[in-house]
Design a protein around this motif. Sequence first.
Motif, short mmCIF file in Angstrom:
data_model
loop_
_atom_site.label_atom_id
_atom_site.label_comp_id
_atom_site.label_asym_id
_atom_site.label_seq_id
_atom_site.Cartn_x
_atom_site.Cartn_y
_atom_site.Cartn_z
N LEU A 182 55.85 40.80 36.35
CA LEU A 182 55.43 39.47 35.81
C LEU A 182 54.04 39.14 35.90
CD1 LEU A 182 58.55 37.35 37.46
CD2 LEU A 182 58.56 38.47 35.06
N LYS A 183 53.52 38.35 35.17
CA LYS A 183 52.04 37.90 35.12
C LYS A 183 51.75 36.52 34.74
CE LYS A 183 49.37 39.30 31.87
NZ LYS A 183 48.50 39.97 30.73
N SER A 184 50.54 36.16 34.71
CA SER A 184 50.49 34.59 34.42
C SER A 184 50.18 34.92 32.69
CB SER A 184 49.14 34.16 34.81
OG SER A 184 48.81 33.07 34.41
N LEU A 185 50.65 33.53 32.23
CA LEU A 185 50.68 33.44 30.73
C LEU A 185 49.18 32.64 30.46
CD1 LEU A 185 53.95 32.35 29.83
CD2 LEU A 185 53.08 34.48 29.21
N GLU A 186 48.66 32.28 31.39
CA GLU A 186 47.38 31.35 31.37
C GLU A 186 46.34 32.13 30.53
OE1 GLU A 186 44.24 28.74 33.95
OE2 GLU A 186 45.57 30.16 34.74
N GLY A 187 45.67 31.22 29.51
CA GLY A 187 44.73 31.62 28.49
C GLY A 187 45.24 32.22 27.32
N GLY A 216 52.89 43.52 24.25
CA GLY A 216 53.29 42.40 25.09
C GLY A 216 53.62 41.15 24.30
N SER A 217 53.62 41.26 23.05
CA SER A 217 53.76 39.85 22.51
C SER A 217 55.29 39.56 22.25
CB SER A 217 53.29 39.88 20.71
OG SER A 217 52.05 39.91 20.88
N LYS A 218 55.84 38.42 22.41
CA LYS A 218 57.17 38.17 22.49
C LYS A 218 57.42 37.16 21.11
CE LYS A 218 57.13 39.72 26.79
NZ LYS A 218 57.47 41.37 26.99
N ARG A 238 56.89 36.16 30.65
CA ARG A 238 55.72 36.57 31.64
C ARG A 238 55.67 38.08 31.96
NH1 ARG A 238 58.05 31.94 34.75
NH2 ARG A 238 56.72 30.15 34.03
N THR A 239 56.32 38.93 31.33
CA THR A 239 56.37 40.33 31.50
C THR A 239 55.80 41.05 30.28
OG1 THR A 239 57.76 42.29 31.77
CG2 THR A 239 58.91 40.40 30.51
#
Length: 271
Positions: free
Chosen positions: A2-7, A149-151, A245-246
């Motif tokens: 999981l990663k941050s979506l910030e930015g 990585g796009s959803k 987030r993934t």
Amino acid sequence: MLKSLEGSWCLVLGASSGIGRAVALGLADEGVHVAGVHFDTAARAEEVEELVEDIRGRGVEAHFFNANAAAKATRARLVPELAALTGATGGIRILVHSLAFGTLVPFTPRAGWDRHLTARQMEMTLDVMAHSLVYWTQDLLAANLLRTGSKVYAMTSAGTSQHLPSYGAVSAAKSALESHVRQLAGELAPRGIAVNALRAGTTVTPALRRIPEHAGYVERAAENNPHGRLTRPEDVADAVALLSRTESSWLTGNTIGVDGAELHAAAGAWG
């Protein structure tokens, strides 16, 4: 992982009300910049501007476009603008298709109704609520705005397998939408882009209120949900944030229930 979506950036089609609005606000809380397409009259201009300011007040950018998201001309005009906004920072991380505009009349003559469905109405409903997902995905992909990585999320409903007198065209559109999701998921898997449909439980939105039979449907849904309440737009927004987030595209091609077990509970009794 999981990663941050910030930015990152999201594009919400149908961003000014209902689930689209909640998703825009929820992703803004995650630090996601918001591009929104909506189709509203001048009477709602102040309300939409307040939403834009609310999003910006959360420390992110917000750019809303009042245009028909199902029109080819809209895509031709907006995709270059989206590229200028997002291209240098990773493109569109999250695309949310939440267009809820279709004809709500029976297929055939029926007592109590003064009209029934025409070919033009059927075609419009399918084009807006289903086929436009494909066209937006095609154009964003061609502009290199959908990347690894796009959803991509499309909002469907239990109406694909339930009957209401007025819901036939919308039911057909939602069924087509789920089919488009499966096809896009297969085609975009090699690129690492995930595509899923989210099937919200019964959610009181402006679109739901337009369904002539909505009052009885809402009452039954509330009785059938073991949480003791209906689905809220914020429940769907939470799901979009969580699933986004993934970097993985392994969860793809699905219709994911975001309904508090409402549909499972319908066949049983809850106390």
